[in-house]
Design an enzyme around this catalytic site. Structure first.
Site, mmCIF file in Angstrom:
data_model
loop_
_atom_site.group_PDB
_atom_site.id
_atom_site.type_symbol
_atom_site.label_atom_id
_atom_site.label_comp_id
_atom_site.label_asym_id
_atom_site.label_seq_id
_atom_site.Cartn_x
_atom_site.Cartn_y
_atom_site.Cartn_z
ATOM 1 N N PRO A 1 85.983 48.363 -100.232
ATOM 2 C CA PRO A 1 87.533 48.530 -99.723
ATOM 3 C C PRO A 1 87.698 47.826 -98.365
ATOM 4 C CG PRO A 1 86.544 50.609 -100.588
ATOM 5 C CD PRO A 1 85.460 49.601 -100.452
ATOM 6 N N GLU A 2 88.687 46.883 -98.557
ATOM 7 C CA GLU A 2 89.369 46.197 -97.350
ATOM 8 C C GLU A 2 90.552 46.802 -96.924
ATOM 9 O OE1 GLU A 2 88.806 41.808 -97.382
ATOM 10 O OE2 GLU A 2 87.031 41.991 -98.635
ATOM 11 N N LYS B 1 90.080 49.974 -91.727
ATOM 12 C CA LYS B 1 89.535 50.308 -93.087
ATOM 13 C C LYS B 1 89.192 51.896 -93.271
ATOM 14 C CE LYS B 1 87.411 45.605 -93.461
ATOM 15 N NZ LYS B 1 86.125 44.963 -93.314
ATOM 16 N N ARG C 1 77.274 36.092 -95.284
ATOM 17 C CA ARG C 1 78.147 36.482 -96.471
ATOM 18 C C ARG C 1 78.155 35.756 -97.614
ATOM 19 N NH1 ARG C 1 80.672 41.073 -95.052
ATOM 20 N NH2 ARG C 1 80.571 41.408 -97.306
#
Length: 344
Positions: A2-3, A58, A331
DNA sequence: CACTTGACCTGTCCGC
DNA sequence: TGCGGACAGGTCAAGT
């Protein structure tokens, strides 16, 4: 997963159901994810009325009538699932079958028993246990306990109304298969920018956040790659890997580009694109459609709006060049090698 | 100090 | 079909 857009989607969904509910019972596994003293939970959560639910970066914050707040971070694989009746069912977060399958399951960390404000007196009289409705829950928790009985796991702890004794009006499940997520109880006045959130940058979608402010924030890190800076929560709060890649593609900036190499014009464009992809994400209900897995177990929509994220090997929507995947800021990073050229 | 990397966990997918 | 290794959307602490 979740962002910001996913968490905002969850907030909006839960906002339809949680306010004015009473938290009658709670149980959790794994104190690392809920490291409060049992006395605090007993005193400030059980019997509390949910006042409102809001978001910062977040994180979700559930304010209680006791002037305490539950702060929730879903990290990579967290989910929140609300279950009442077939009509009242909402879940969001990491896309897995736990959003629609029977709960609790092995990923379940916290279960809340919710009652309607007006039903308090009624429930007292209902001494007839409804074993079918909640006996299954108790049974599943027992299974989870066995599965998770390793060194860092705690026993399930239970507070308030016995979830196995009677049917609750509704349940809120906090699931997290990877156990990075957490839930904390804090006095509400500490759950504010002044204290808990002081290290976070501005909300990117706030009306008073301008391109000038964005530029200032980003340029504080001239030697870092622009992708690392977008992911830095003290620069802008709420941006994660998906929306960083999407915004950089939109602005035609290579993710490895050092901030010092970027013009103010480029940063202004990035600011616009960033807000655009975040708003788009929210309008689509996040990258995880809540029907990602529907009631029949069929896969639903997922990342339908992504222009580059997880599109490696497929043609760029702008120029047709094959999208590449590499590693930037530690990433997985997706970009078009033609549209997004790194200056040197 | 500024910035990057590894660790935290479990589940899944991919190549041998 | 089994098994080792890489990888996953986030964030810290530890390292360079």
């Amino acid at each position: 997963m979740p962002e910001l857009p996913e968490v905002e989607t969850i907030r909006r969904g839960l906002n339809n159901y949680l306010p004015d509910k009473i938290i009658a019972g709670l149980e959790y596994d794994w104190a690392k994810g809920f490291p409060n003293t049992t006395a605090d939970v007993e005193q400030f959560v059980i019997g509390a009325r949910i006042v409102r639910i809001w978001r910062r970066a977040k994180m979700l914050i559930i304010d209680l009538s006791t002037n305490y707040s539950l702060i929730i971070h879903l990290k990579m694989t967290g989910q929140l699932v609300y279950r009442a009746s077939k009509k009242e069912h909402f879940g969001g977060g990491h896309p897995s079958k736990s959003l629609v399958d029977k709960l609790p399951d092995r990923s379940t960390r916290v279960v809340m028993c919710l009652e309607r404000t007006s039903q308090n007196s009624d429930s007292q009289k209902n001494t007839q246990p409804s074993r079918d409705a909640t006996g299954g829950i108790r049974q599943s928790l027992a299974v989870s306990r066995d599965v998770d009985d390793k060194k860092d796991r705690n026993q399930w702890r239970h507070f308030g109304k016995n979830l196995s004794a009677r049917e609750c009006a509704a349940y809120l499940f906090f699931n997290d298969q990877r156990k990075f997520g957490w839930m904390r109880l804090l006095p509400t006045n500490e759950a504010s920018d002044q204290y808990f959130f002081h290290a976070l940058g501005p909300e990117p979608l706030a009306a008073n956040f301008s391109d000038v402010a964005f530029c200032q924030q980003v340029r504080r890190h001239p030697r870092a790659s622009i992708k690392a800076v977008l992911l830095n929560q003290s620069v802008v709060a709420g941006v994660g890997n998906i929306y960083a890649d999407e915004a950089l593609w939109g602005a035609k900036i290579h993710p490895s580009t050092k901030v010092s190499m970027l013009t103010t014009g480029q940063l202004n464009t990035l600011f616009i694109k960033l807000r655009h992809v975040l708003s788009l994400g929210i309008s689509k209900g996040g990258s995880t459609d809540r029907n990602y897995v529907d009631a029949t177990g069929k896969e639903g929509k997922y990342l339908t709006f992504a222009k580059v994220f997880r599109r490696q090997g497929q043609p760029c929507y702008r120029c047709g060049t094959i999208i590449q995947k590499s590693r930037v800021a530690g990433r997985g990073t997706h970009f078009c090698p033609r549209c997004q050229v790194e200056p040197r």
